[in-house]
Enzyme design. Structure first.
Site, PDB file in Angstrom:
ATOM      1  N   LYS A  51      13.205  -1.055  -1.778  1.00  0.00           N
ATOM      2  CA  LYS A  51      11.875  -0.585  -1.716  1.00  0.00           C
ATOM      3  C   LYS A  51      11.809   0.951  -2.217  1.00  0.00           C
ATOM      4  O   LYS A  51      12.255   2.103  -1.531  1.00  0.00           O
ATOM      5  CB  LYS A  51      11.189  -0.953   0.042  1.00  0.00           C
ATOM      6  CG  LYS A  51      10.690  -0.350   0.378  1.00  0.00           C
ATOM      7  CD  LYS A  51       9.896  -0.268   1.612  1.00  0.00           C
ATOM      8  CE  LYS A  51       9.593  -1.668   2.309  1.00  0.00           C
ATOM      9  NZ  LYS A  51       8.960  -1.723   3.566  1.00  0.00           N
TER      10      LYS A  51
ATOM     11  N   ASP B  21       2.975  -3.974  14.183  1.00  0.00           N
ATOM     12  CA  ASP B  21       3.257  -5.237  12.958  1.00  0.00           C
ATOM     13  C   ASP B  21       3.664  -6.130  12.925  1.00  0.00           C
ATOM     14  O   ASP B  21       4.095  -6.674  11.859  1.00  0.00           O
ATOM     15  CB  ASP B  21       2.847  -3.509  11.754  1.00  0.00           C
ATOM     16  CG  ASP B  21       1.512  -4.676  10.190  1.00  0.00           C
ATOM     17  OD1 ASP B  21       1.057  -5.517  11.422  1.00  0.00           O
ATOM     18  OD2 ASP B  21       1.980  -4.459   9.505  1.00  0.00           O
TER      19      ASP B  21
ATOM     20  N   GLY C 204       0.736  -0.740   0.036  1.00  0.00           N
ATOM     21  CA  GLY C 204       0.112   0.120   0.209  1.00  0.00           C
ATOM     22  C   GLY C 204       0.716   1.388   0.192  1.00  0.00           C
ATOM     23  O   GLY C 204       0.379   2.634  -0.574  1.00  0.00           O
ATOM     24  N   MET C 205       2.271   1.421   1.008  1.00  0.00           N
ATOM     25  CA  MET C 205       2.792   2.911   0.194  1.00  0.00           C
ATOM     26  C   MET C 205       3.747   2.535  -0.705  1.00  0.00           C
ATOM     27  O   MET C 205       4.539   3.388  -1.297  1.00  0.00           O
ATOM     28  CB  MET C 205       3.358   2.503   1.525  1.00  0.00           C
ATOM     29  CG  MET C 205       4.806   3.307   2.532  1.00  0.00           C
ATOM     30  SD  MET C 205       4.922   3.821   4.174  1.00  0.00           S
ATOM     31  CE  MET C 205       6.248   2.519   4.338  1.00  0.00           C
ATOM     32  N   ALA C 206       4.840   1.455  -0.689  1.00  0.00           N
ATOM     33  CA  ALA C 206       5.659   1.809  -1.783  1.00  0.00           C
ATOM     34  C   ALA C 206       5.977  -0.292  -2.200  1.00  0.00           C
ATOM     35  O   ALA C 206       5.616  -0.906  -1.759  1.00  0.00           O
ATOM     36  CB  ALA C 206       6.532   1.342  -0.382  1.00  0.00           C
TER      37      ALA C 206
ATOM     38  N   VAL D  68       8.275  -3.427  -3.516  1.00  0.00           N
ATOM     39  CA  VAL D  68       9.832  -3.770  -3.985  1.00  0.00           C
ATOM     40  C   VAL D  68      10.075  -4.448  -4.529  1.00  0.00           C
ATOM     41  O   VAL D  68       9.291  -5.402  -5.316  1.00  0.00           O
ATOM     42  CB  VAL D  68       9.833  -4.576  -2.247  1.00  0.00           C
ATOM     43  CG1 VAL D  68      11.314  -5.493  -1.636  1.00  0.00           C
ATOM     44  CG2 VAL D  68       9.279  -3.888  -1.007  1.00  0.00           C
TER      45      VAL D  68
END
Length: 677
Positions: A41, A135, A22-24, A26
């Site tokens: 990343k 997390d 969702g953010m990055a 890889v």
């Protein structure tokens, strides 16, 4: 998405996509300088202009780069490619723990403890640096081919001193592993991570998570209200002491959980001991916290007929009272002023006050115009930072230099006043410049009392991990060995030292018969743990095998089911892997290149004088060439200028044959030697 073959940061060639988040995203990439595979990343293109996402990405890089541990993914580089932030990490070629559990469940309890101990050791270091992961889940834990775990994804990790984000109304993380206080948006502490660790341990033992549901809300409610399902009801062979570790880690109230990951690890290490076989089930001291009740939007309870009648009666009564109150209502303030004979005096005073307030506000505005905010020059070079501050209308104050493990030498660590502070134009700003990471010699603590040794190392900035071992020679409580030899110079804040501490002489084995279990396909460590637990002497032989994975047991003698006494010798044959497999030897060569100041000869008008003047500005030109399995002597390994004596540690990877090291300073070879295994 970045296309294959793209050279990121002029160094990392993209080979493949490893995953999308969702953010990055890889990617698998090749470091063309060090010729090794890395994981990169990269912040997603559509999120580049989102300051919160970019701050979270930078926070992950900062949190992970400060944590140096064999069970935490290492950050190798952080950069920006044409406005696109990226982070380079070590590449782990293996499955995540979720896949490993699914493919190998049920796991042997010794294997469960081995895996969990690595996770706890890494989390203990993170907590020691005041970093909460938030997390923790098997999907964020990778496993290499040797069975070692690596914790990844500190994307929502948070430092305890960042009070603005420690408590949040947004729920982040995976609901199957989240603590009750985390799902309620409450204060996230180290005990929140410990709850997640307890759920991971439950899944390692049973092969599945304790709670499932149709929606995330249903799962979160189960975590908050329902007890953890009993492991022993499903598998009576699991010791009560081991189940107690799960129960204590997943207690609903954080006060009932372990105080630290290290405490949980110590309890887990003894959970299979015979002395704890009659341990009662864990009972928390505090009940379930049901203080917070969530009311779903739009929900309204149905009222009874009597309540409706009472409400109607109250409304009628209120209407009558309102009519009465209107009749006796007093006139307002302005009506009173208007009816007063001196009303014009009141109006004049009010006008004067309004004019006074406007003058005061304009005066404050002029004062603010003379003030500016200190720009952020963190991580900029000294010259660039000074230019930016002067262009903002500020003066350069004192320039202070100090060591830093996270900021490169020559770049700004911080300013005083801090970035964002409002100051007058022309105010002087002090700049603190990094002089690089400080190196410290590791002291010799062998045969010292562990507490004194640990204090000595921790005062120097090292992180210390304790491992216990029986010894016939070293008294109980004293250090048997240290993982980094005395005298080696390292960076303390990036180094973890393991101290092996004596437990005294091993207990004399009891004369009791033991039925040998099948150790075939056990790892060597699991076989050793089994022998230690039952007081057996383990004799280890090795041989090549095409069928059995390297490091796993091929066969044992006496055979499975044989009854032997404690103290008996069990011989196992451990696989060395396929015979054609070549062993890789890793060697680190350490040496120092001395800085040679240029000579000055006033009568020398030759080109040599010009070269000396140039080198005096840039320093000695040093070129390093190495030859090993991954590098050729014809290519430059490192090319740099030095202005002072500098030490180097060069890694060599040798399968067969010898390596070679050559060092050239200002065109002259000063070191040329063979590197052997």
């Amino acid at each position: 998405m970045i296309d294959k073959g793209y050279l990121l940061g002029e160094r990392y060639r993209i080979l493949d996509t490893l995953g999308e988040g969702g953010m990055a995203n890889v990617y698998l990439a090749e470091d063309i300088i060090l010729q090794r595979k890395v994981a990169v990343k990269v912040l997603r293109l559509d999120l580049q202009k989102d300051p919160q996402i970019e701050a979270r990405f930078q926070r992950e890089a900062l949190a992970t780069s400060e944590l140096s541990h064999p069970n935490i993914i290492s950050v190798l580089d952080v950069g920006n490619d044409q406005g696109l932030p990226y982070m380079v990490m070590e590449y782990v070629n293996g499955p995540d723990l979720k896949d490993y559990i699914r493919d190998n469940s049920p796991l042997d309890l010794h294997e469960v403890i081995r895996i969990m101990n690595q996770i706890l050791s890494a989390v203990a270091l993170a907590h020691k640096h005041n970093v909460i992961h938030r997390d923790l889940k098997p999907q964020n834990i990778l496993m290499d081919k040797r069975g070692n775990v690596k914790i990844a994804d500190f994307g929502i990790a948070v430092a305890l001193n960042q009070s603005s984000i420690t408590q949040t109304n947004s729920v982040m993380g995976s609901v199957h592993y989240m603590s009750p206080e985390q799902t309620r948006g409450g204060l996230v502490t180290k005990q929140s991570d410990i709850y997640s660790l307890g759920i991971i341990l439950y899944e390692l033992i049973t092969g599945k998570v304790p709670f499932n549901g149709d929606t995330p809300v249903a799962i979160a409610l189960k975590h908050a209200q329902e007890p953890i399902p009993s492991i022993r009801k499903k598998d009576p062979d699991v010791p009560q002491a081991l189940e107690n570790v799960v129960l204590k880690a997943t207690a609903k109230d954080p006060r009932d959980r372990y105080a630290s990951a290290q405490e949980m690890k110590a309890d887990l290490d003894t959970s299979l001991d015979f002395s704890r076989k009659d341990e009662p089930p864990f009972v928390p001291n505090h009940g379930v916290n049901n203080d917070e009740t969530i009311i779903l939007p739009g929900f309204k309870p149905k009222e009874s007929d009597s309540e409706e009648k009472d409400e109607k009666k109250d409304l009628d009564s209120e209407e009558n009272n309102t009519k009465k109150n209107k009749a006796s209502e007093k006139p307002s303030f302005w009506q009173t002023v208007k009816n007063h004979k001196w009303w014009f005096v009141f109006i004049g005073i009010a006008a004067f006050l309004i004019v006074f307030i406007m003058i005061f506000a304009l005066s404050g505005k002029n004062n603010n115009e003379n003030k500016i905010r200190v720009p952020d020059v963190t991580n900029l070079s000294e010259g660039t930072a000074k230019d930016k501050l002067e262009k903002a209308g500020l003066e350069i104050g004192e320039v202070i230099r100090k060591h830093s493990d996270s900021i490169d030498a020559g770049k700004v660590i911080e300013t005083k006043p801090s970035p964002g502070d409002s100051v007058k134009k022309g105010r002087s700003v002090d700049i603190i410049i990094s002089s690089g990471a400080g190196m410290t010699k590791v002291p010799d603590v062998v045969r010292e009392n562990y507490e004194l040794a640990a204090d000595k190392l921790e005062n120097l900035g090292f992180d210390v991990i304790r491992e216990n071992q029986y010894s016939m020679e070293i008294p109980e409580g004293q250090v048997i060995s240290q993982s980094i030899a005395a005298g080696v110079e390292v960076k303390p804040k990036q180094t973890t030292i393991t101290l092996v501490v004596s437990q005294g002489k091993p207990p004399r084995p009891k004369k009791s018969l033991i039925t040998l279990k099948d150790l075939k396909n056990y790892s060597l460590k699991s076989a050793q743990d089994y022998a230690k637990e039952h007081g057996l002497t383990l004799q280890i032989n090795q041989e090549y095998s095409e069928d059995v994975e390297k490091g796993m047991v091929i066969s044992m003698q006496p055979k499975v089911g044989t009854r032997v006494e404690r103290g008996s010798t069990v011989t196992i044959v451990v696989s060395k892997g396929p015979k054609e497999e070549q062993k890789v030897t890793n060697i680190t060569k350490t040496f120092t290149v001395d800085y040679v100041a240029p000579t000055k000869d006033e009568n020398d008008d030759s080109d040599n004088k010009k070269m000396d003047e140039k080198s005096s500005g840039e320093g000695n030109h040093v070129q390093i060439y190495i030859k090993d399995d991954d590098h050729s002597l014809g290519n430059i390994y490192r090319d740099l200028y030095i202005k002072h004596d500098m030490s180097f540690s060069i890694p060599f990877s040798l399968k067969e044959g010898d390596g070679q090291l050559r060092v050239v300073r200002d065109g002259q070879t000063i070191l040329n030697e063979k590197v052997t295994k």
